[in-house]
Design a protein around this motif. Structure first.
Motif, PDB file in Angstrom:
ATOM      1  N   PHE A 202       0.804  -1.220   0.000  1.00  0.00           N
ATOM      2  CA  PHE A 202       0.000   0.000   0.000  1.00  0.00           C
ATOM      3  C   PHE A 202       0.841   1.276   0.000  1.00  0.00           C
ATOM      4  CE2 PHE A 202      -2.497  -3.469   1.624  1.00  0.00           C
ATOM      5  CZ  PHE A 202      -3.639  -3.366   0.850  1.00  0.00           C
ATOM      6  N   THR A 203       2.136   1.120  -0.181  1.00  0.00           N
ATOM      7  CA  THR A 203       2.987   2.296  -0.346  1.00  0.00           C
ATOM      8  C   THR A 203       3.893   2.080  -1.551  1.00  0.00           C
ATOM      9  OG1 THR A 203       4.436   3.853   0.815  1.00  0.00           O
ATOM     10  CG2 THR A 203       4.880   1.506   1.147  1.00  0.00           C
ATOM     11  N   TYR A 204       4.247   3.154  -2.200  1.00  0.00           N
ATOM     12  CA  TYR A 204       5.053   3.123  -3.427  1.00  0.00           C
ATOM     13  C   TYR A 204       6.338   3.865  -3.128  1.00  0.00           C
ATOM     14  CZ  TYR A 204       5.812   3.466  -8.549  1.00  0.00           C
ATOM     15  OH  TYR A 204       6.295   3.372  -9.840  1.00  0.00           O
ATOM     16  N   ALA A 205       7.307   3.110  -2.641  1.00  0.00           N
ATOM     17  CA  ALA A 205       8.559   3.695  -2.179  1.00  0.00           C
ATOM     18  C   ALA A 205       9.404   4.186  -3.356  1.00  0.00           C
ATOM     19  CB  ALA A 205       9.341   2.650  -1.375  1.00  0.00           C
ATOM     20  N   PRO A 206      10.358   5.098  -3.113  1.00  0.00           N
ATOM     21  CA  PRO A 206      11.214   5.587  -4.204  1.00  0.00           C
ATOM     22  C   PRO A 206      11.937   4.472  -4.946  1.00  0.00           C
ATOM     23  CG  PRO A 206      11.461   6.988  -2.279  1.00  0.00           C
ATOM     24  CD  PRO A 206      10.613   5.830  -1.852  1.00  0.00           C
ATOM     25  N   GLU A 207      12.390   3.434  -4.224  1.00  0.00           N
ATOM     26  CA  GLU A 207      13.098   2.339  -4.886  1.00  0.00           C
ATOM     27  C   GLU A 207      12.174   1.554  -5.818  1.00  0.00           C
ATOM     28  OE1 GLU A 207      13.179   1.237  -0.381  1.00  0.00           O
ATOM     29  OE2 GLU A 207      12.916   3.042  -1.607  1.00  0.00           O
ATOM     30  N   LYS A 208      10.903   1.461  -5.447  1.00  0.00           N
ATOM     31  CA  LYS A 208       9.956   0.780  -6.331  1.00  0.00           C
ATOM     32  C   LYS A 208       9.630   1.653  -7.547  1.00  0.00           C
ATOM     33  CE  LYS A 208       5.851  -2.129  -6.222  1.00  0.00           C
ATOM     34  NZ  LYS A 208       4.999  -2.925  -5.330  1.00  0.00           N
ATOM     35  N   GLN A 209       9.571   2.946  -7.337  1.00  0.00           N
ATOM     36  CA  GLN A 209       9.337   3.863  -8.444  1.00  0.00           C
ATOM     37  C   GLN A 209      10.458   3.750  -9.481  1.00  0.00           C
ATOM     38  OE1 GLN A 209       8.361   7.822  -7.209  1.00  0.00           O
ATOM     39  NE2 GLN A 209       8.568   8.697  -9.248  1.00  0.00           N
ATOM     40  N   LEU A 210      11.695   3.652  -9.016  1.00  0.00           N
ATOM     41  CA  LEU A 210      12.829   3.488  -9.932  1.00  0.00           C
ATOM     42  C   LEU A 210      12.731   2.155 -10.668  1.00  0.00           C
ATOM     43  CD1 LEU A 210      15.545   4.362 -11.110  1.00  0.00           C
ATOM     44  CD2 LEU A 210      16.655   3.396  -9.069  1.00  0.00           C
ATOM     45  N   TYR A 211      12.370   1.105  -9.950  1.00  0.00           N
ATOM     46  CA  TYR A 211      12.198  -0.216 -10.565  1.00  0.00           C
ATOM     47  C   TYR A 211      11.153  -0.170 -11.680  1.00  0.00           C
ATOM     48  CZ  TYR A 211       9.546  -4.703 -10.535  1.00  0.00           C
ATOM     49  OH  TYR A 211       8.808  -5.813 -10.859  1.00  0.00           O
ATOM     50  N   TYR A 212      10.020   0.465 -11.435  1.00  0.00           N
ATOM     51  CA  TYR A 212       8.976   0.564 -12.460  1.00  0.00           C
ATOM     52  C   TYR A 212       9.465   1.380 -13.664  1.00  0.00           C
ATOM     53  CZ  TYR A 212       4.799  -1.436 -10.184  1.00  0.00           C
ATOM     54  OH  TYR A 212       3.852  -2.277  -9.651  1.00  0.00           O
ATOM     55  N   ASP A 240      18.830  -5.003   0.610  1.00  0.00           N
ATOM     56  CA  ASP A 240      18.865  -5.207   2.066  1.00  0.00           C
ATOM     57  C   ASP A 240      17.529  -5.767   2.548  1.00  0.00           C
ATOM     58  OD1 ASP A 240      19.146  -5.165   4.783  1.00  0.00           O
ATOM     59  OD2 ASP A 240      19.384  -2.981   4.969  1.00  0.00           O
ATOM     60  N   PRO A 241      17.475  -7.051   2.891  1.00  0.00           N
ATOM     61  CA  PRO A 241      16.203  -7.656   3.326  1.00  0.00           C
ATOM     62  C   PRO A 241      15.641  -7.069   4.613  1.00  0.00           C
ATOM     63  CG  PRO A 241      17.835  -9.343   2.792  1.00  0.00           C
ATOM     64  CD  PRO A 241      18.557  -8.036   2.838  1.00  0.00           C
ATOM     65  N   THR A 242      16.468  -6.337   5.360  1.00  0.00           N
ATOM     66  CA  THR A 242      15.970  -5.740   6.602  1.00  0.00           C
ATOM     67  C   THR A 242      15.386  -4.347   6.384  1.00  0.00           C
ATOM     68  OG1 THR A 242      18.098  -4.703   7.181  1.00  0.00           O
ATOM     69  CG2 THR A 242      17.755  -6.989   7.869  1.00  0.00           C
ATOM     70  N   ALA A 243      15.512  -3.805   5.168  1.00  0.00           N
ATOM     71  CA  ALA A 243      14.972  -2.472   4.873  1.00  0.00           C
ATOM     72  C   ALA A 243      13.451  -2.497   4.904  1.00  0.00           C
ATOM     73  CB  ALA A 243      15.471  -1.993   3.515  1.00  0.00           C
ATOM     74  N   PRO A 244      12.807  -1.423   5.314  1.00  0.00           N
ATOM     75  CA  PRO A 244      11.353  -1.429   5.498  1.00  0.00           C
ATOM     76  C   PRO A 244      10.575  -1.709   4.214  1.00  0.00           C
ATOM     77  CG  PRO A 244      12.234   0.798   5.708  1.00  0.00           C
ATOM     78  CD  PRO A 244      13.403  -0.124   5.709  1.00  0.00           C
ATOM     79  N   ASN A 245      11.105  -1.318   3.062  1.00  0.00           N
ATOM     80  CA  ASN A 245      10.366  -1.488   1.811  1.00  0.00           C
ATOM     81  C   ASN A 245      10.860  -2.670   0.979  1.00  0.00           C
ATOM     82  OD1 ASN A 245       8.666   0.862   2.182  1.00  0.00           O
ATOM     83  ND2 ASN A 245      10.482   2.096   1.760  1.00  0.00           N
ATOM     84  N   TRP A 246      11.634  -3.558   1.586  1.00  0.00           N
ATOM     85  CA  TRP A 246      12.148  -4.717   0.855  1.00  0.00           C
ATOM     86  C   TRP A 246      11.006  -5.654   0.469  1.00  0.00           C
ATOM     87  CZ3 TRP A 246      12.336 -10.079   1.517  1.00  0.00           C
ATOM     88  CH2 TRP A 246      13.228 -10.761   0.673  1.00  0.00           C
ATOM     89  N   ALA A 247      11.098  -6.215  -0.729  1.00  0.00           N
ATOM     90  CA  ALA A 247      10.106  -7.187  -1.202  1.00  0.00           C
ATOM     91  C   ALA A 247      10.815  -8.144  -2.155  1.00  0.00           C
ATOM     92  CB  ALA A 247       8.962  -6.483  -1.928  1.00  0.00           C
ATOM     93  N   PHE A 248      10.656  -9.441  -1.918  1.00  0.00           N
ATOM     94  CA  PHE A 248      11.384 -10.393  -2.749  1.00  0.00           C
ATOM     95  C   PHE A 248      10.921 -10.344  -4.203  1.00  0.00           C
ATOM     96  CE2 PHE A 248       7.811 -13.125  -1.364  1.00  0.00           C
ATOM     97  CZ  PHE A 248       7.465 -13.765  -2.553  1.00  0.00           C
TER      98      PHE A 248
END
Length: 332
Positions: A202-212, A240-248
């Motif tokens: 339910f959140t669109y983090a900056p790292e996910k925005q770059l991925y898209y 980093d799997p411990t980062a709050p916005n990490w997703a496999f």
């Protein structure tokens, strides 16, 4: 078993009305499931997800809801149904995923929650995107973007990213650039809302925005040093799997995109190295989006001057076997 029995007791204890302890219990469970979804294989949370959704529906249907509690329960129903729909999509059952998304949308409308209404349009777009229906994917993303036009949270940016990805499949480079630029501009003005506070899907983090953004360029068939650097940054964003916005799933998707970009740039060995962690994923993690992303790399390996190379042939064969080796995902 003891904890499950205690939960059942609490959920049924207030025969005439819903108590605050019941709502608190559901709050805890929803937050746990939202946090777990991007991090754990679907099989680890599926039964709990369906059970919690059933509990919320039972309360909504039971006639014991105070007016002050009704919106909160409908928001929970929308959030849980959204995740169940995403689960069906991960299992490659798009029809059931779309049906459950409509349930989530109905709950969101009953809650009068514009952000969730927009998010359900985004989920329809995502389902259509992975079902190879880019025209539908673009339509749903555009509908959601219109709903989210005045939203300050990141759901509006996600819908622009979905527009760009769908436009890329359609070969519309101008729309890809326009949507991604709008998302970049809006990032500077984001004010996190209650959906961003939930986190997870339910959140669109900056790292996910770059991925898209990288994926849209990769789908267009682009390579080059600058895009390769951005693709590497996207992978690094999920390292980093411990980062709050990490997703496999986002990590695997960005690794597949890096492989594509390197392939289009003529770096076959680099592409093989990029997709290696994806091919080594445990079978339980090989959901629909990851499989489809890997298959894009396989398709790219069938063209270009490197297609006859031994590395390319071996990699094509390994990717072809990738989805067949996964066990049956949870299904109900």
């Amino acid at each position: 078993m003891a904890v499950r029995r205690a939960k059942d007791f609490l959920l049924g204890a207030d025969r005439e009305r819903i108590g605050e302890d019941t709502l608190g219990l559901l709050d805890d469970e929803v937050q746990r499931l939202v946090a777990a979804y991007p991090r754990e294989p679907l099989s680890a949370i599926w039964d709990d997800l369906l059970e919690t959704q059933e509990q919320v529906f039972r309360l909504l249907e039971g006639g014991r809801v105070r007016p002050s509690q009704l919106r909160d329960l409908n928001v929970k129903g929308a959030v849980l149904s959204f995740m169940v729909a995403k689960g069906f999509n991960d299992m490659e059952v798009p029809h059931q995923a779309l049906t459950m998304t409509r349930v989530a949308a109905a709950c969101a409308r009953d809650a009068e929650h514009a952000g969730l209404i927009a998010a359900t349009e985004g989920l329809k777009s995502l389902i259509a995107y992975w079902a190879d229906k880019p025209t539908d994917a673009y339509h749903y993303a555009s509908q959601g973007a219109a709903v989210a036009e005045h939203q300050r949270g990141t759901v509006a940016l996600w819908l622009l990213g979905l527009q760009a990805r769908a436009a890329a499949v359609l070969g519309d480079e101008e729309t890809v650039r326009t949507a991604n630029q709008q998302a970049a501009d809006r990032r500077e003005r984001v004010v996190p809302d209650d959906l961003d506070a939930l986190g997870g899907l339910f959140t669109y983090a900056p790292e996910k925005q770059l991925y898209y953004a990288v994926e849209a360029e990769a789908v267009l068939g682009h390579g080059g040093a600058q895009l390769a650097q951005q693709a590497e940054q996207a992978v690094q964003g999920f390292s980093d799997p411990t980062a709050p916005n990490w997703a496999f799933g986002d990590l695997a998707g960005s690794q597949c995109d890096l492989a594509l970009v390197r392939l289009y740039g003529g770096d076959l060995d680099g592409a093989a190295a990029a997709i290696r962690p994806v091919l080594d994923l445990p079978a339980s993690h090989r959901n629909n989006g990851i499989v489809m992303s890997a298959m894009r790399v396989r398709q790219a390996l069938t063209s270009g001057p490197a297609r006859e190379a031994v590395v390319a042939r071996d990699l094509r064969a390994e990717i072809e076997a990738f989805p067949a080796s996964r066990p049956a995902l949870p299904h109900r």
